[in-house]
Design a protein around this motif. Structure first.
Motif, mmCIF file in Angstrom:
data_model
loop_
_atom_site.group_PDB
_atom_site.id
_atom_site.type_symbol
_atom_site.label_atom_id
_atom_site.label_comp_id
_atom_site.label_asym_id
_atom_site.label_seq_id
_atom_site.Cartn_x
_atom_site.Cartn_y
_atom_site.Cartn_z
ATOM 1 N N LYS A 52 40.267 -28.141 26.481
ATOM 2 C CA LYS A 52 39.679 -28.583 25.351
ATOM 3 C C LYS A 52 38.580 -27.689 25.079
ATOM 4 O O LYS A 52 38.495 -27.217 23.761
ATOM 5 C CB LYS A 52 38.942 -29.915 25.781
ATOM 6 N N GLU A 53 37.878 -27.003 26.147
ATOM 7 C CA GLU A 53 36.953 -25.814 25.743
ATOM 8 C C GLU A 53 37.575 -24.660 25.363
ATOM 9 O O GLU A 53 36.816 -24.232 24.364
ATOM 10 C CB GLU A 53 35.930 -25.777 27.102
ATOM 11 N N VAL A 54 38.571 -24.193 25.710
ATOM 12 C CA VAL A 54 39.401 -23.019 25.334
ATOM 13 C C VAL A 54 39.624 -23.379 23.949
ATOM 14 O O VAL A 54 39.612 -22.380 22.954
ATOM 15 C CB VAL A 54 40.578 -22.665 26.154
ATOM 16 N N SER A 55 40.107 -24.403 23.546
ATOM 17 C CA SER A 55 40.960 -24.915 22.182
ATOM 18 C C SER A 55 39.517 -24.765 21.058
ATOM 19 O O SER A 55 39.518 -24.052 20.008
ATOM 20 C CB SER A 55 41.039 -26.474 22.130
ATOM 21 N N ASP A 56 38.381 -25.441 21.622
ATOM 22 C CA ASP A 56 37.084 -25.225 21.027
ATOM 23 C C ASP A 56 36.684 -23.763 20.493
ATOM 24 O O ASP A 56 36.218 -23.510 19.470
ATOM 25 C CB ASP A 56 36.089 -26.088 21.377
ATOM 26 N N ILE A 57 36.717 -22.963 21.587
ATOM 27 C CA ILE A 57 36.235 -21.455 21.488
ATOM 28 C C ILE A 57 37.180 -20.820 20.427
ATOM 29 O O ILE A 57 36.675 -20.148 19.749
ATOM 30 C CB ILE A 57 36.253 -21.018 22.751
ATOM 31 N N LEU A 58 38.542 -21.177 20.486
ATOM 32 C CA LEU A 58 39.446 -20.528 19.381
ATOM 33 C C LEU A 58 38.958 -21.050 18.152
ATOM 34 O O LEU A 58 39.129 -20.250 17.222
ATOM 35 C CB LEU A 58 40.766 -20.840 20.129
ATOM 36 N N LYS A 59 38.647 -22.180 18.132
ATOM 37 C CA LYS A 59 38.385 -23.003 16.690
ATOM 38 C C LYS A 59 37.301 -21.988 15.980
ATOM 39 O O LYS A 59 37.286 -21.523 14.979
ATOM 40 C CB LYS A 59 38.257 -24.163 16.650
ATOM 41 N N ILE A 60 36.432 -21.763 16.864
ATOM 42 C CA ILE A 60 35.221 -21.183 16.548
ATOM 43 C C ILE A 60 35.432 -19.808 16.049
ATOM 44 O O ILE A 60 34.928 -19.159 14.796
ATOM 45 C CB ILE A 60 33.840 -21.135 17.447
ATOM 46 N N ALA A 61 36.108 -19.027 16.998
ATOM 47 C CA ALA A 61 36.473 -17.896 16.718
ATOM 48 C C ALA A 61 37.274 -17.500 15.445
ATOM 49 O O ALA A 61 37.289 -16.694 14.733
ATOM 50 C CB ALA A 61 37.180 -17.155 17.959
ATOM 51 N N ASN A 62 38.164 -18.360 15.152
ATOM 52 C CA ASN A 62 39.302 -18.269 14.136
ATOM 53 C C ASN A 62 38.131 -18.437 12.916
ATOM 54 O O ASN A 62 38.586 -17.836 11.777
ATOM 55 C CB ASN A 62 40.077 -19.425 14.334
ATOM 56 N N LEU A 170 46.592 -21.646 20.816
ATOM 57 C CA LEU A 170 46.866 -20.746 19.769
ATOM 58 C C LEU A 170 45.493 -20.527 19.069
ATOM 59 O O LEU A 170 44.493 -20.891 19.210
ATOM 60 C CB LEU A 170 47.853 -21.327 18.809
ATOM 61 N N ALA A 171 45.623 -19.363 17.957
ATOM 62 C CA ALA A 171 44.487 -18.792 17.469
ATOM 63 C C ALA A 171 43.682 -20.059 16.803
ATOM 64 O O ALA A 171 42.442 -19.872 16.798
ATOM 65 C CB ALA A 171 44.826 -17.794 16.497
ATOM 66 N N ASP A 172 44.239 -20.974 16.272
ATOM 67 C CA ASP A 172 43.454 -22.028 15.419
ATOM 68 C C ASP A 172 42.958 -23.128 16.338
ATOM 69 O O ASP A 172 42.503 -24.333 15.596
ATOM 70 C CB ASP A 172 44.427 -22.472 14.250
ATOM 71 N N GLY A 173 43.218 -23.095 17.526
ATOM 72 C CA GLY A 173 42.995 -24.082 18.401
ATOM 73 C C GLY A 173 43.966 -25.048 18.996
ATOM 74 O O GLY A 173 43.600 -25.935 19.685
#
Length: 462
Positions: A52-62, A170-173
């Motif tokens: 979940k934390e990786v997903s949230d990081i990717l959402k911010i980065a995207n 993925l890139a969008d989380g």
């Protein structure tokens, strides 16, 4: 451009303070890998502990359009983890749990930060082992990202052959799975094959389900000495054609044997040498050993010595695995550059001889070693990085080897991966297929935030 303070503030909304850092020392540790390529500091380093934390990081980065660099142990060799623009480096060392061992299915489920040594230590309790052995104690996530292989690939296959399923952010989380627990499937596209070896350019791995094997009943190692490289390679060809189920077969040339002897305090004959290992049951192994002796003798083998004692076998393979460190120790002040081409077995002898002849011309210290059972070999070059002319000669030499391999329908990299070090050869090797790869990258990562500039560079066509 989004400011670093803005990125850090957004990251600290989803992570604890200790999971987000702009400390220069830590950024420096994440600015480079084991290659000779020049490093560059990431803007922020984060340490997630869950999918979940990786997903949230990717959402911010995207949302911000900021690059994300997945980081395992930093043992890659072609600049895979070096940022090329404003970036967040995701260090997966906190995600280092062995989640499930399924002895009956010969499967294990792990987080990406687990190293192969850690996994094998735990598997040993069940009489199992994980086969892929690239030498370095790399993380399993990083090994999957580069499709690592190493000394045991001739028997057990490469990393791609061991992956049953990946959990990928993925890139969008979004979080997806690329496979399942079944040993085979004809359903859908083969996403395991697509994501393994993608070098973090298509997604971040957060779980891996991997095939493991029973520890062999018996293991025997051997060291075989030959008058020349061609004879050694011919012996390997004979072993493979005869169907001997060899577990490892490594070529080490004369110059490298000298470094091994100095560093590991061994006294191997300074001749082209094969390091071999056989796995099996006692009766079958005895037959394989006798058959191998015959093949070796027919190829002009000068001597062959077998080791069944565990300590002796470990010492032999430790000497082989420490070869890169032997060169680094023997040429203090110089930086190691390693080449990595792979050709068909029938082209291998010519390729190795070409590599040695060209190495003599460039007048740079180095030696040849390789996983010759699958046609993959390396030249280790010791370079004075302050000498730009010497660096240029080394890079020109590397290019000659790559072109030699590709002209014979081989590859520019058998196991180290592309990163940005081998990216310039992708058109030459893949032709129109490279445009298909770029289309896949654009579809999955339209903003080009996932390890941009590595493997497949789409910037010029965005």
């Amino acid at each position: 451009m989004t400011t670093t303070d803005t990125i850090v503030s957004a990251l600290k909304d989803i992570l604890s303070d200790e999971q987000v850092t702009v400390n220069e020392t830590i950024r420096e540790l994440h600015s480079k890998d084991e290659s000779y390529h020049e490093g560059r500091l990431p803007d922020v380093v984060v340490f997630p502990s869950s999918t979940k934390e990786v997903s949230d990081i990717l959402k911010i980065a995207n949302d911000f359009g900021i690059a994300v660099i997945p980081f395992g142990r930093g043992s890659s060799l072609e600049g895979h983890v070096i940022p090329i623009r404003q970036s967040i480096t995701i260090d997966f060392s906190w995600m280092n749990k062995i989640l499930e061992i399924r002895p009956g299915d010969l499967l294990v489920r792990v987080q990406p930060g687990v190293t192969r040594t850690e996994l094998n230590k735990e598997l040993k309790k069940y009489g199992l082992f994980f086969s892929v052995d690239p030498g370095a104690d790399a993380s399993l996530g990083g090994m999957a990202a580069t499709n690592a292989s190493g000394t045991t690939a001739v028997r057990y296959g490469v990393m791609r052959d061991q992956v049953r399923d990946l959990e990928v952010v993925l890139a969008d989380g979004r979080v997806i799975h690329t496979g399942n627990l079944a040993a085979k499937s004809s359903s859908g596209y083969h996403l395991n094959g697509l994501f393994v070896g993608s070098e973090g350019t298509l997604g971040c791995f957060t779980e891996l389900t991997l095939q493991v094997y029973g520890i062999p009943e018996f293991e025997t190692a051997a060291i075989a000495v030959f008058p020349d490289v061609q004879s050694a390679v011919e012996a390997v060809t004979g072993i493979l054609q005869a169907g001997v189920p060899i577990a490892r077969v490594e070529l080490v040339d004369e110059q490298s044997i000298e470094q091994v002897n100095q560093y590991s305090e061994t006294n191997f004959p300074v001749k082209p040498t094969l390091f071999l290992e056989f796995h099996g049951n006692e009766a079958g192994l005895a037959q394989d050993v006798e058959f191998t002796k015959e093949i070796m003798n027919d190829s002009g083998c000068l001597s062959i010595q077998f080791e069944t004692d565990t300590a002796a076998r470990h010492k032999l393979w430790e000497a082989r695995h420490n070869l890169a460190y032997a060169y680094i120790h023997g040429f203090k002040g110089k930086k190691l550059m390693t080449t990595d081409v792979c050709v068909s077995i029938t082209d291998l002898a010519d390729a190795v001889l070409f590599a040695r002849a060209e190495l003599e011309k460039v007048n740079i210290p180095g030696g040849i070693l390789g996983h010759v059972g699958d046609g993959n070999f390396h030249v280790l070059l010791m370079i004075d990085m302050s000498n730009k002319e010497e660096l240029a000669r080394a890079e020109a030499y590397n290019e000659k080897l790559v072109r030699f391999a590709i002209e014979r329908n081989g590859t520019c990299t058998g196991e180290h991966g592309v990163g940005f070090g081998k990216q310039k050869y992708q058109v030459l090797e893949h032709g129109e297929a490279l445009n298909v790869m770029k289309a896949i990258k654009k579809a999955i990562d339209p903003k080009d935030i996932l390890n941009p500039g590595k493997l497949v560079d789409i910037q010029e066509s965005l």
